[in-house]
Design an enzyme around this catalytic site. Sequence first.
Site, PDB file in Angstrom:
ATOM      1  N   ASP A  96       0.804  -1.283  -0.135  1.00  0.00           N
ATOM      2  CA  ASP A  96      -0.017   0.000   0.060  1.00  0.00           C
ATOM      3  C   ASP A  96       1.077   1.365   0.182  1.00  0.00           C
ATOM      4  O   ASP A  96       1.955   1.288   0.525  1.00  0.00           O
ATOM      5  CB  ASP A  96      -1.056   0.074   1.085  1.00  0.00           C
ATOM      6  CG  ASP A  96      -0.254  -0.141   2.523  1.00  0.00           C
ATOM      7  OD1 ASP A  96       0.656  -1.195   2.538  1.00  0.00           O
ATOM      8  OD2 ASP A  96      -0.731   0.495   3.482  1.00  0.00           O
ATOM      9  N   GLU A 142      -0.546  -2.291   4.914  1.00  0.00           N
ATOM     10  CA  GLU A 142       0.071  -2.213   6.077  1.00  0.00           C
ATOM     11  C   GLU A 142      -0.219  -1.011   7.099  1.00  0.00           C
ATOM     12  O   GLU A 142      -0.109  -1.102   8.333  1.00  0.00           O
ATOM     13  CB  GLU A 142       1.617  -2.431   5.958  1.00  0.00           C
ATOM     14  CG  GLU A 142       2.424  -2.679   7.067  1.00  0.00           C
ATOM     15  CD  GLU A 142       2.597  -1.264   8.019  1.00  0.00           C
ATOM     16  OE1 GLU A 142       2.673  -1.398   9.123  1.00  0.00           O
ATOM     17  OE2 GLU A 142       2.746  -0.166   7.372  1.00  0.00           O
ATOM     18  N   GLU A 143      -0.498   0.182   6.442  1.00  0.00           N
ATOM     19  CA  GLU A 143      -0.484   1.390   7.287  1.00  0.00           C
ATOM     20  C   GLU A 143      -1.728   1.269   8.169  1.00  0.00           C
ATOM     21  O   GLU A 143      -1.714   2.160   9.161  1.00  0.00           O
ATOM     22  CB  GLU A 143      -0.737   2.580   6.415  1.00  0.00           C
ATOM     23  CG  GLU A 143       0.724   2.928   5.221  1.00  0.00           C
ATOM     24  CD  GLU A 143       1.774   3.273   6.132  1.00  0.00           C
ATOM     25  OE1 GLU A 143       1.677   3.629   7.018  1.00  0.00           O
ATOM     26  OE2 GLU A 143       2.828   3.290   5.517  1.00  0.00           O
ATOM     27  N   HIS A 179       7.140   8.576   5.027  1.00  0.00           N
ATOM     28  CA  HIS A 179       5.937   9.300   5.039  1.00  0.00           C
ATOM     29  C   HIS A 179       5.988  10.888   4.743  1.00  0.00           C
ATOM     30  O   HIS A 179       5.195  11.678   4.439  1.00  0.00           O
ATOM     31  CB  HIS A 179       4.924   9.414   6.305  1.00  0.00           C
ATOM     32  CG  HIS A 179       4.715   7.990   6.636  1.00  0.00           C
ATOM     33  ND1 HIS A 179       3.524   7.742   7.549  1.00  0.00           N
ATOM     34  CD2 HIS A 179       5.036   6.751   6.276  1.00  0.00           C
ATOM     35  CE1 HIS A 179       3.362   6.420   7.850  1.00  0.00           C
ATOM     36  NE2 HIS A 179       4.309   5.918   6.756  1.00  0.00           N
TER      37      HIS A 179
HETATM   38 ZN   LIG Z   1       4.469   3.690   6.775  1.00  0.00          ZN
HETATM   39 ZN   LIG Z   2       5.904   1.222   5.937  1.00  0.00          ZN
END
Ligand SMILES: [Zn+2]
Ligand SMILES: [Zn+2]
Length: 390
Positions: free
Chosen positions: A77, A135-136, A363
Amino acid sequence: MDIRQEVEALNEELVSLRRDFHQHPELGFDEVRTSQKVEDYLRECGFQPKRVTPTGVVAALSGSGSGPSLILRADMDALPVLEQNDVPYCSLEPGRMHACGHDGHTAMLLVAAKVLSRHRHEFNGRVVFVFQPNEENSGALPMIEAGLLADYPSDAALGMHLWPALPTGQIGLSSGAVMAGLIQFKIEIRGKGGHTGYPQQAVDPVLCAADLIQSLQMIQTREISALEPTILVIGKINGGTASNIIPDTVTLEGTARYLHEDRRNAERNLRERMERIIAGVCATHRAEYEFIVLGSSPVLVNDPLLVDVVRPAAQDVVGGEHNLVRILTPVGEDFSEFSSRIPAVFLFLGCGNEAVGACYPHHHPRFNIDEAALKLGVELYIRAALKHLG
Ligand SMILES: [Zn+2]
Ligand SMILES: [Zn+2]
Protein backbone atom coordinates in the site's frame (compact mmCIF):
# COMPACT_ATOMS: atom_id res chain seq x y z
CA MET A 1 25.99 -18.69 -11.04
CA ASP A 2 25.90 -17.71 -7.38
CA ILE A 3 22.95 -15.96 -5.77
CA ARG A 4 24.53 -12.51 -5.96
CA GLN A 5 25.23 -12.75 -9.67
CA GLU A 6 21.79 -14.14 -10.31
CA VAL A 7 20.14 -11.23 -8.49
CA GLU A 8 22.48 -8.74 -10.18
CA ALA A 9 21.38 -10.09 -13.56
CA LEU A 10 17.78 -9.19 -12.63
CA ASN A 11 18.60 -5.74 -11.27
CA GLU A 12 17.15 -3.82 -14.21
CA GLU A 13 13.90 -5.77 -13.91
CA LEU A 14 13.87 -5.18 -10.15
CA VAL A 15 14.30 -1.41 -10.46
CA SER A 16 11.72 -1.11 -13.23
CA LEU A 17 9.19 -3.09 -11.15
CA ARG A 18 9.77 -0.74 -8.22
CA ARG A 19 9.44 2.34 -10.43
CA ASP A 20 6.25 1.01 -11.99
CA PHE A 21 4.68 0.49 -8.54
CA HIS A 22 6.01 3.91 -7.53
CA GLN A 23 4.26 5.60 -10.46
CA HIS A 24 0.95 3.88 -9.67
CA PRO A 25 0.47 4.14 -5.89
CA GLU A 26 -2.75 2.75 -4.41
CA LEU A 27 -4.09 3.33 -0.91
CA GLY A 28 -4.72 0.57 1.64
CA PHE A 29 -7.26 -2.12 0.57
CA ASP A 30 -7.43 -0.48 -2.87
CA GLU A 31 -4.29 -2.15 -4.30
CA VAL A 32 -6.21 -3.39 -7.35
CA ARG A 33 -3.62 -2.73 -10.06
CA THR A 34 -0.71 -3.65 -7.79
CA SER A 35 -2.15 -7.00 -6.71
CA GLN A 36 -3.02 -7.83 -10.33
CA LYS A 37 0.54 -7.07 -11.42
CA VAL A 38 1.88 -9.19 -8.54
CA GLU A 39 -0.37 -12.07 -9.54
CA ASP A 40 0.58 -11.81 -13.25
CA TYR A 41 4.31 -11.75 -12.45
CA LEU A 42 4.04 -14.77 -10.15
CA ARG A 43 2.07 -16.68 -12.78
CA GLU A 44 4.76 -15.94 -15.38
CA CYS A 45 7.30 -17.42 -12.96
CA GLY A 46 5.29 -20.65 -12.78
CA PHE A 47 3.45 -20.02 -9.49
CA GLN A 48 -0.25 -20.52 -8.88
CA PRO A 49 -1.06 -17.43 -6.83
CA LYS A 50 -4.26 -17.21 -4.77
CA ARG A 51 -6.26 -14.35 -3.29
CA VAL A 52 -6.82 -14.62 0.44
CA THR A 53 -8.57 -11.23 0.61
CA PRO A 54 -9.67 -9.04 -2.35
CA THR A 55 -6.15 -7.55 -2.75
CA GLY A 56 -4.08 -9.97 -0.62
CA VAL A 57 -2.03 -12.38 -2.78
CA VAL A 58 -0.31 -15.60 -1.67
CA ALA A 59 1.86 -18.08 -3.59
CA ALA A 60 3.61 -21.19 -2.28
CA LEU A 61 6.83 -22.80 -3.48
CA SER A 62 7.62 -26.35 -2.39
CA GLY A 63 11.20 -27.55 -2.11
CA SER A 64 12.46 -31.02 -2.89
CA GLY A 65 11.61 -32.75 0.40
CA SER A 66 9.37 -32.26 3.41
CA GLY A 67 10.35 -29.66 5.99
CA PRO A 68 9.27 -26.47 7.70
CA SER A 69 7.27 -23.71 6.07
CA LEU A 70 8.54 -20.12 5.96
CA ILE A 71 6.46 -17.04 5.16
CA LEU A 72 8.20 -14.19 3.32
CA ARG A 73 6.02 -11.11 3.48
CA ALA A 74 5.88 -7.79 1.63
CA ASP A 75 3.33 -4.95 1.87
CA MET A 76 1.88 -3.12 -1.15
CA ASP A 77 0.00 0.00 0.00
CA ALA A 78 0.85 3.66 -0.56
CA LEU A 79 -0.07 6.82 1.39
CA PRO A 80 -2.24 9.93 0.88
CA VAL A 81 0.81 12.16 0.31
CA LEU A 82 1.46 14.57 -2.59
CA GLU A 83 4.89 13.61 -3.91
CA GLN A 84 7.45 16.42 -4.04
CA ASN A 85 10.31 14.45 -5.58
CA ASP A 86 11.63 15.48 -8.95
CA VAL A 87 12.38 12.09 -10.50
CA PRO A 88 11.35 10.65 -13.88
CA TYR A 89 9.29 7.93 -12.14
CA CYS A 90 7.21 10.29 -9.92
CA SER A 91 3.74 9.28 -8.81
CA LEU A 92 1.17 9.70 -11.58
CA GLU A 93 -1.62 9.90 -9.00
CA PRO A 94 -1.85 13.37 -7.43
CA GLY A 95 -2.18 13.09 -3.65
CA ARG A 96 -1.01 9.47 -3.53
CA MET A 97 2.56 8.36 -3.05
CA HIS A 98 4.69 5.39 -2.10
CA ALA A 99 6.22 7.37 0.77
CA CYS A 100 6.96 4.33 2.94
CA GLY A 101 8.93 2.19 0.47
CA HIS A 102 6.30 -0.54 0.05
CA ASP A 103 6.82 -0.26 -3.74
CA GLY A 104 10.37 -1.53 -3.13
CA HIS A 105 9.18 -4.27 -0.75
CA THR A 106 6.78 -5.66 -3.37
CA ALA A 107 9.39 -5.54 -6.16
CA MET A 108 12.04 -7.21 -3.97
CA LEU A 109 9.79 -10.09 -2.94
CA LEU A 110 8.65 -10.71 -6.54
CA VAL A 111 12.23 -11.01 -7.77
CA ALA A 112 13.14 -13.16 -4.73
CA ALA A 113 10.25 -15.49 -5.64
CA LYS A 114 11.54 -15.75 -9.22
CA VAL A 115 15.08 -16.62 -8.12
CA LEU A 116 13.98 -19.02 -5.36
CA SER A 117 11.74 -20.88 -7.83
CA ARG A 118 14.95 -21.76 -9.75
CA HIS A 119 16.52 -23.09 -6.52
CA ARG A 120 13.65 -25.24 -5.27
CA HIS A 121 15.86 -28.37 -5.41
CA GLU A 122 18.20 -26.76 -2.83
CA PHE A 123 15.77 -26.66 0.09
CA ASN A 124 13.21 -28.75 1.91
CA GLY A 125 9.80 -27.62 3.04
CA ARG A 126 8.02 -24.61 1.60
CA VAL A 127 8.28 -20.89 1.08
CA VAL A 128 5.00 -18.96 1.26
CA PHE A 129 5.14 -15.56 -0.43
CA VAL A 130 2.63 -13.14 1.12
CA PHE A 131 1.78 -9.82 -0.55
CA GLN A 132 -0.22 -7.92 2.01
CA PRO A 133 -2.58 -4.96 1.58
CA ASN A 134 -2.90 -1.90 3.82
CA GLU A 135 0.04 -2.23 6.21
CA GLU A 136 -0.56 1.40 7.22
CA ASN A 137 -3.90 0.48 8.76
CA SER A 138 -3.96 -3.11 10.03
CA GLY A 139 -4.17 -5.02 6.71
CA ALA A 140 -2.41 -8.18 7.94
CA LEU A 141 -5.17 -9.20 10.32
CA PRO A 142 -7.91 -9.59 7.66
CA MET A 143 -5.60 -11.97 5.74
CA ILE A 144 -4.98 -14.02 8.87
CA GLU A 145 -8.68 -13.99 9.74
CA ALA A 146 -9.47 -15.12 6.18
CA GLY A 147 -7.40 -18.26 6.82
CA LEU A 148 -3.87 -17.41 5.67
CA LEU A 149 -2.15 -19.29 8.51
CA ALA A 150 -4.73 -22.10 8.47
CA ASP A 151 -4.45 -22.66 4.70
CA TYR A 152 -0.65 -22.24 4.68
CA PRO A 153 0.47 -23.52 8.12
CA SER A 154 3.90 -21.99 8.74
CA ASP A 155 6.66 -22.34 11.33
CA ALA A 156 8.25 -18.96 10.79
CA ALA A 157 7.81 -15.61 9.08
CA LEU A 158 10.26 -13.05 7.77
CA GLY A 159 9.60 -9.45 6.76
CA MET A 160 11.71 -6.38 6.18
CA HIS A 161 11.42 -2.62 5.77
CA LEU A 162 13.50 -0.28 3.63
CA TRP A 163 15.14 2.07 6.17
CA PRO A 164 16.72 5.34 4.96
CA ALA A 165 17.96 6.17 8.48
CA LEU A 166 20.58 3.44 7.83
CA PRO A 167 23.02 3.78 4.92
CA THR A 168 22.82 1.31 2.05
CA GLY A 169 24.96 -1.67 3.01
CA GLN A 170 23.77 -1.90 6.62
CA ILE A 171 21.01 -4.06 8.05
CA GLY A 172 19.18 -3.67 11.35
CA LEU A 173 18.78 -7.04 13.07
CA SER A 174 18.19 -7.83 16.72
CA SER A 175 16.19 -10.07 19.08
CA GLY A 176 13.23 -9.04 21.17
CA ALA A 177 10.93 -6.05 20.74
CA VAL A 178 11.94 -3.96 17.71
CA MET A 179 8.80 -2.01 16.71
CA ALA A 180 6.03 -0.53 18.82
CA GLY A 181 2.60 -1.83 19.61
CA LEU A 182 0.12 0.71 18.30
CA ILE A 183 -3.42 1.82 19.13
CA GLN A 184 -5.04 4.34 16.79
CA PHE A 185 -8.01 5.93 18.50
CA LYS A 186 -10.72 8.57 18.33
CA ILE A 187 -12.52 10.25 21.23
CA GLU A 188 -15.78 12.04 20.62
CA ILE A 189 -16.65 14.48 23.43
CA ARG A 190 -20.30 15.45 23.46
CA GLY A 191 -21.29 18.58 25.37
CA LYS A 192 -24.11 21.07 24.89
CA GLY A 193 -23.68 23.97 22.50
CA GLY A 194 -24.50 27.58 23.33
CA HIS A 195 -23.50 31.26 23.40
CA THR A 196 -20.00 31.98 24.74
CA GLY A 197 -21.62 34.78 26.82
CA TYR A 198 -23.66 32.18 28.76
CA PRO A 199 -21.24 29.24 29.25
CA GLN A 200 -23.18 28.24 32.38
CA GLN A 201 -26.09 27.20 30.14
CA ALA A 202 -23.84 25.02 27.95
CA VAL A 203 -21.53 22.05 28.47
CA ASP A 204 -18.25 23.11 26.87
CA PRO A 205 -16.54 20.22 25.03
CA VAL A 206 -13.56 22.48 24.11
CA LEU A 207 -12.57 22.99 27.74
CA CYS A 208 -13.14 19.28 28.38
CA ALA A 209 -10.89 18.40 25.42
CA ALA A 210 -8.13 20.69 26.69
CA ASP A 211 -8.31 19.03 30.12
CA LEU A 212 -8.39 15.55 28.60
CA ILE A 213 -5.34 16.11 26.37
CA GLN A 214 -3.35 17.11 29.47
CA SER A 215 -4.72 14.36 31.72
CA LEU A 216 -4.03 11.54 29.27
CA GLN A 217 -0.31 12.38 29.53
CA MET A 218 -0.44 11.10 33.11
CA ILE A 219 -0.42 7.57 31.73
CA GLN A 220 3.10 7.79 30.36
CA THR A 221 4.58 10.01 33.08
CA ARG A 222 2.88 8.67 36.23
CA GLU A 223 1.35 5.26 35.59
CA ILE A 224 3.85 3.27 33.50
CA SER A 225 7.52 2.67 34.21
CA ALA A 226 9.93 4.81 32.21
CA LEU A 227 11.66 1.50 31.38
CA GLU A 228 8.53 0.48 29.45
CA PRO A 229 8.42 3.21 26.77
CA THR A 230 4.91 4.50 26.11
CA ILE A 231 3.98 7.47 23.89
CA LEU A 232 0.49 8.94 23.80
CA VAL A 233 -0.09 11.80 21.35
CA ILE A 234 -3.25 13.51 20.12
CA GLY A 235 -2.57 14.40 16.48
CA LYS A 236 -5.92 15.82 15.47
CA ILE A 237 -8.57 18.07 17.10
CA ASN A 238 -11.80 18.95 15.45
CA GLY A 239 -14.54 21.15 16.86
CA GLY A 240 -16.25 24.51 16.73
CA THR A 241 -17.40 26.86 13.98
CA ALA A 242 -16.95 30.40 15.36
CA SER A 243 -15.21 32.32 18.14
CA ASN A 244 -18.46 33.12 19.94
CA ILE A 245 -20.15 29.72 19.81
CA ILE A 246 -19.70 26.83 22.21
CA PRO A 247 -19.89 23.72 19.99
CA ASP A 248 -21.82 20.54 20.71
CA THR A 249 -18.92 18.19 20.13
CA VAL A 250 -15.15 18.02 19.85
CA THR A 251 -13.36 15.07 18.30
CA LEU A 252 -9.82 14.04 19.17
CA GLU A 253 -7.72 11.49 17.30
CA GLY A 254 -4.36 10.12 18.29
CA THR A 255 -2.02 7.19 18.75
CA ALA A 256 -0.74 5.30 21.76
CA ARG A 257 2.50 3.36 21.27
CA TYR A 258 4.33 1.00 23.59
CA LEU A 259 7.62 -0.82 23.23
CA HIS A 260 7.85 -3.65 25.69
CA GLU A 261 7.32 -7.33 25.25
CA ASP A 262 4.29 -7.88 27.41
CA ARG A 263 2.25 -8.84 24.37
CA ARG A 264 -0.89 -10.12 26.00
CA ASN A 265 -1.64 -7.36 28.46
CA ALA A 266 0.04 -4.18 27.26
CA GLU A 267 -2.71 -3.14 24.87
CA ARG A 268 -5.55 -4.07 27.23
CA ASN A 269 -3.92 -2.24 30.14
CA LEU A 270 -3.33 0.86 28.07
CA ARG A 271 -6.90 0.93 26.77
CA GLU A 272 -8.27 0.49 30.29
CA ARG A 273 -6.13 3.34 31.64
CA MET A 274 -7.22 5.62 28.78
CA GLU A 275 -10.90 4.85 29.21
CA ARG A 276 -10.72 5.43 32.98
CA ILE A 277 -9.21 8.91 32.48
CA ILE A 278 -11.58 9.80 29.62
CA ALA A 279 -14.58 8.80 31.73
CA GLY A 280 -13.30 10.72 34.76
CA VAL A 281 -12.49 13.95 32.92
CA CYS A 282 -15.72 13.90 30.92
CA ALA A 283 -17.73 13.33 34.11
CA THR A 284 -15.99 16.31 35.71
CA HIS A 285 -17.08 18.48 32.76
CA ARG A 286 -20.60 16.96 32.59
CA ALA A 287 -19.81 15.78 29.06
CA GLU A 288 -20.57 12.46 27.41
CA TYR A 289 -17.97 10.58 25.38
CA GLU A 290 -17.35 7.77 22.95
CA PHE A 291 -13.92 6.10 22.86
CA ILE A 292 -13.35 4.34 19.53
CA VAL A 293 -10.32 2.19 18.67
CA LEU A 294 -9.75 2.66 14.92
CA GLY A 295 -7.08 0.00 14.68
CA SER A 296 -4.33 -1.66 16.66
CA SER A 297 -1.38 -3.98 16.30
CA PRO A 298 0.84 -5.62 18.94
CA VAL A 299 4.55 -5.08 19.60
CA LEU A 300 6.76 -6.58 16.90
CA VAL A 301 9.01 -9.09 18.66
CA ASN A 302 11.88 -10.86 16.89
CA ASP A 303 12.34 -14.49 17.87
CA PRO A 304 15.92 -15.03 19.18
CA LEU A 305 16.35 -18.50 17.60
CA LEU A 306 15.21 -17.26 14.22
CA VAL A 307 17.47 -14.20 14.52
CA ASP A 308 20.38 -16.64 14.98
CA VAL A 309 19.36 -18.47 11.80
CA VAL A 310 19.01 -15.28 9.76
CA ARG A 311 22.15 -13.53 11.09
CA PRO A 312 24.68 -15.43 8.91
CA ALA A 313 22.49 -14.77 5.83
CA ALA A 314 22.46 -11.04 6.65
CA GLN A 315 26.24 -11.10 7.21
CA ASP A 316 26.72 -12.68 3.77
CA VAL A 317 24.62 -9.91 2.18
CA VAL A 318 26.44 -6.94 3.77
CA GLY A 319 29.92 -8.40 4.21
CA GLY A 320 30.14 -9.09 7.89
CA GLU A 321 28.87 -8.54 11.41
CA HIS A 322 30.12 -4.93 11.54
CA ASN A 323 27.36 -3.92 9.11
CA LEU A 324 24.60 -5.35 11.29
CA VAL A 325 23.13 -2.85 13.74
CA ARG A 326 20.39 -2.75 16.36
CA ILE A 327 17.24 -0.81 15.50
CA LEU A 328 14.47 -0.11 17.99
CA THR A 329 11.71 2.23 16.89
CA PRO A 330 8.41 3.62 18.27
CA VAL A 331 6.93 3.27 14.78
CA GLY A 332 4.25 0.56 14.52
CA GLU A 333 4.27 -2.25 11.95
CA ASP A 334 1.52 -4.81 11.54
CA PHE A 335 3.96 -7.61 10.68
CA SER A 336 3.52 -7.99 14.44
CA GLU A 337 0.28 -9.85 13.64
CA PHE A 338 2.61 -12.62 12.38
CA SER A 339 5.24 -12.27 15.13
CA SER A 340 2.56 -12.58 17.82
CA ARG A 341 1.40 -15.91 16.34
CA ILE A 342 4.51 -17.68 14.99
CA PRO A 343 8.27 -17.18 15.45
CA ALA A 344 9.22 -14.26 13.24
CA VAL A 345 12.00 -11.88 12.35
CA PHE A 346 11.77 -8.38 10.93
CA LEU A 347 14.81 -6.70 9.40
CA PHE A 348 15.60 -3.07 8.56
CA LEU A 349 17.27 -2.74 5.18
CA GLY A 350 19.54 0.33 4.97
CA CYS A 351 18.70 2.45 1.89
CA GLY A 352 19.92 5.89 2.96
CA ASN A 353 22.18 7.79 0.57
CA GLU A 354 22.20 11.59 0.54
CA ALA A 355 23.89 11.66 -2.88
CA VAL A 356 20.71 10.27 -4.46
CA GLY A 357 18.29 12.18 -2.22
CA ALA A 358 17.45 9.19 -0.01
CA CYS A 359 17.67 11.13 3.23
CA TYR A 360 14.05 11.96 4.16
CA PRO A 361 12.07 10.03 6.75
CA HIS A 362 9.19 7.66 5.97
CA HIS A 363 5.91 9.39 5.02
CA HIS A 364 7.72 12.62 3.97
CA PRO A 365 6.67 14.02 0.54
CA ARG A 366 10.31 13.75 -0.54
CA PHE A 367 10.85 10.24 0.84
CA ASN A 368 12.95 8.14 -1.50
CA ILE A 369 15.26 5.14 -1.36
CA ASP A 370 18.69 4.35 -2.74
CA GLU A 371 17.67 1.79 -5.36
CA ALA A 372 21.06 0.09 -4.95
CA ALA A 373 19.62 -1.36 -1.72
CA LEU A 374 16.89 -3.28 -3.54
CA LYS A 375 19.14 -6.09 -4.77
CA LEU A 376 20.51 -6.49 -1.24
CA GLY A 377 16.95 -6.98 -0.01
CA VAL A 378 16.29 -9.62 -2.66
CA GLU A 379 19.49 -11.43 -1.70
CA LEU A 380 18.51 -11.21 1.95
CA TYR A 381 15.09 -12.81 1.34
CA ILE A 382 16.74 -15.61 -0.67
CA ARG A 383 19.70 -16.32 1.62
CA ALA A 384 17.52 -16.23 4.74
CA ALA A 385 15.06 -18.70 3.18
CA LEU A 386 17.86 -21.05 2.09
CA LYS A 387 19.47 -20.87 5.56
CA HIS A 388 16.18 -21.63 7.29
CA LEU A 389 15.05 -24.39 4.92
CA GLY A 390 18.37 -25.62 3.54
ZN1 LIG B 1 4.45 3.70 6.72
ZN1 LIG C 1 5.96 0.96 5.90
